[in-house]
Design an enzyme around this catalytic site. Structure first.
Site, PDB file in Angstrom:
ATOM      1  N   LYS A 115       0.823  -1.205   0.000  1.00 31.28           N
ATOM      2  CA  LYS A 115       0.000   0.000   0.000  1.00 31.28           C
ATOM      3  C   LYS A 115       0.866   1.267   0.000  1.00 31.28           C
ATOM      4  O   LYS A 115       0.515   2.283  -0.605  1.00 31.28           O
ATOM      5  CB  LYS A 115      -0.961  -0.010   1.193  1.00 31.28           C
ATOM      6  CG  LYS A 115      -2.040  -1.080   1.061  1.00 31.28           C
ATOM      7  CD  LYS A 115      -2.965  -1.092   2.259  1.00 31.28           C
ATOM      8  CE  LYS A 115      -4.092  -2.097   2.079  1.00 31.28           C
ATOM      9  NZ  LYS A 115      -3.635  -3.486   1.995  1.00 31.28           N
ATOM     10  N   ARG A 291      -5.391  -8.175 -10.388  1.00 29.27           N
ATOM     11  CA  ARG A 291      -5.955  -9.462 -10.820  1.00 29.27           C
ATOM     12  C   ARG A 291      -7.402  -9.257 -11.226  1.00 29.27           C
ATOM     13  O   ARG A 291      -7.939  -8.158 -11.137  1.00 29.27           O
ATOM     14  CB  ARG A 291      -5.891 -10.470  -9.672  1.00 29.27           C
ATOM     15  CG  ARG A 291      -6.556  -9.909  -8.409  1.00 29.27           C
ATOM     16  CD  ARG A 291      -6.716 -10.935  -7.314  1.00 29.27           C
ATOM     17  NE  ARG A 291      -7.026 -10.343  -6.033  1.00 29.27           N
ATOM     18  CZ  ARG A 291      -8.224  -9.906  -5.639  1.00 29.27           C
ATOM     19  NH1 ARG A 291      -9.241  -9.961  -6.480  1.00 29.27           N
ATOM     20  NH2 ARG A 291      -8.411  -9.400  -4.442  1.00 29.27           N
TER      21      ARG A 291
END
Length: 479
Positions: A115, A291
């Site tokens: 992150k 993804r």
């Protein structure tokens, strides 16, 4: 590309195989000992046992999967979601063995997998971010100073986190140290990395994500948004497209921001950029999932696309078959994740045997399914059985169809989230569009669901009695 290995199981493995079959591509399934009789194994053209039931002895064995891929002469590997789908080392392993990884390059996975690294990467693109730390922190006194400067409530999040692990909401300075200790400990246990960062807690956010697709020729488009605010334990349960609160102007701004995020890490393939939307409709970059998403079907239905087909085309080096201006939203789609969980008992997993398992069918109903009647629910994996998706011309139509589809979905032997899906669809807050990520906390209570089920049972009993009495009356009528 003539043969693809699907490094996954259950409904997502079958979902990928269906598109591969449509494209004339052979498929190879891998499976653990407990999945020997699973539908995804039967659906594939070829199947190979890779290990024992626990995922760290089967579906997470990257080198073993590469070994199988080489032995079976496959051209590419599709990772699905979960397991190795966001594992940069596995993507690198594919690259090193000249096997196409159907997904982004390992570099993009690495950047967006952290992150903090993701925030650093998108800084130059002027993308709105929640106020917070720019680097990992473990020094508690220093962290407390930062928290005080940002202002409570704040959110502590594991840098390597996901699925709500290593995440703590801190309401005031008194509880900061204990919550920081817990977050670090949980992050170490879950990810082997105790680094966390601190950000301002957005009190009543909506969770909006934007689907993007990028090819190897520099083309990046967004396929609009998904509303993912109905969650339990920071995990999504109900998703829809489009969101009921986004204006066309806000949709365009968020879409453009998502495309910039993809540019920031030289992204290729399908990805999702997640944002928080506050009460004033300000949006903030949250993270990028490198993804295919569990909820991708709602995007497919409202944009009339096949995201898996696009993934494969991009992996083959083809140019995207459309431009941004070609894309538009038509109708409304809703998805319920059908988990083997007990909504009356804090959504705890419900392990058991599928004594009855019959899927709903009909126009506007899609079920991405990974189970069949007579199977046991294994304890080793995510408890999702299937995804129930409905599509209508309007949001109201999609909601009503979802209620009907849930009623027609027959499952006996385990508890599921189906009753919760009905509860959500019938709730005024959801129907009005006036809800946020605290829907479960603010509106859901198991006793309400029990009362709802009792009421439905009473109505069903009255209908049955009335029908029985009518038949008896007909029997008593003279000739």
């Amino acid at each position: 590309m003539k043969k693809i290995l699907i490094a996954n199981r259950g409904e997502i493995a079958i979902r990928v195989m269906k598109t591969a079959k449509k494209m004339g591509i052979k498929t190879v399934a891998v499976y653990s000992t407990i999945d020997r009789q699973s539908p995804h194994v039967k659906f594939a053209d070829e199947a190979v046992l890779i290990g024992e039931a626990p995922s760290n002895k089967s579906y997470l064995l990257g080198e073993k999967i590469i070994e199988v891929a080489k032995k079976m002469h496959v051209d590419a590997i599709h990772p699905g979601y979960g397991f190795l789908s966001e594992n940069a080392d596995f993507a690198e392993l594919c690259e090193a063995n000249q096997i196409t990884f159907i997904g982004p390059k390992s570099k993009a996975i690495k950047i967006m997998g952290s992150k903090l690294a993701a925030k650093e990467a998108v800084k130059a693109y002027d993308i709105p971010m929640v106020p917070g730390t720019d680097e990992a922190i473990t020094d508690i006194p220093e962290a407390k100073k930062i928290a005080n400067a940002i202002g409570f409530p704040i959110l502590i999040k594991a840098s390597a986190g996901g699925g709500g692990k290593g995440m703590r909401i801190v309401e005031n300075a008194k509880e900061f140290e204990s919550q920081m200790d817990r977050a670090i400990s949980e992050a170490i246990n879950a990810f082997g990395d105790g680094s966390v960062f601190i950000e301002k807690y957005v009190a009543t956010p909506r969770h909006i994500e934007i689907q993007i697709m990028a090819d190897t020729h520099g083309n990046i488009v967004h396929l609009f948004e998904r509303e993912c605010s109905i969650q339990r334990r920071h995990q999504k349960v109900v998703e829809e497209a489009p969101s009921s609160v986004l204006t066309s102007s806000l949709r365009q701004k968020m879409g453009e921001a998502a495309v910039k995020v993809a540019k920031a890490c030289d992204y290729i393939g399908a990805g999702t950029v997640e944002f928080l939307l506050d009460e004033q409709h300000n949006f903030y970059f949250l993270e990028m999932n490198t993804r295919l998403q569990v909820e991708h079907p709602v995007t497919e239905l409202v944009t009339n696309t096949d995201l898996v087909e696009l993934q494969i085309q991009v992996a083959r080096g083809e140019t995207l078959p459309f431009k941004q201006s070609d894309l538009k939203i038509t109708g409304h789609a809703l998805e319920l994740r059908v988990y083997a969980e007990d909504p009356l008992n804090d959504f705890l997993p419900s392990v058991g045997h599928l004594d009855t398992y019959k899927l709903p069918t009909g126009k506007g109903i899609r079920v991405d399914n990974g189970f069949e009647q007579g199977m046991d629910i294994p304890i080793y994996y995510d408890p999702m059985l299937a995804k129930l998706i409905t599509y209508g011309n309007t949001r109201e139509e999609a909601i009503e169809l979802m209620i009907e589809a849930i009623a027609a979905y027959e499952i006996e032997g385990v508890e599921t989230t189906l009753p919760f899906g009905t509860y959500v669809c019938e709730h005024d807050a959801f129907r009005s569009g006036n809800f946020d990520t605290h829907f479960v906390k603010n509106h859901y209570a198991p006793e309400k669901l029990i009362e709802q089920q009792k009421s439905e049972a009473r109505i069903a009993a009255l209908i049955a009695i009335k029908s029985h009495m009518a038949k008896q009356k007909l029997l008593r009528l003279p000739d």
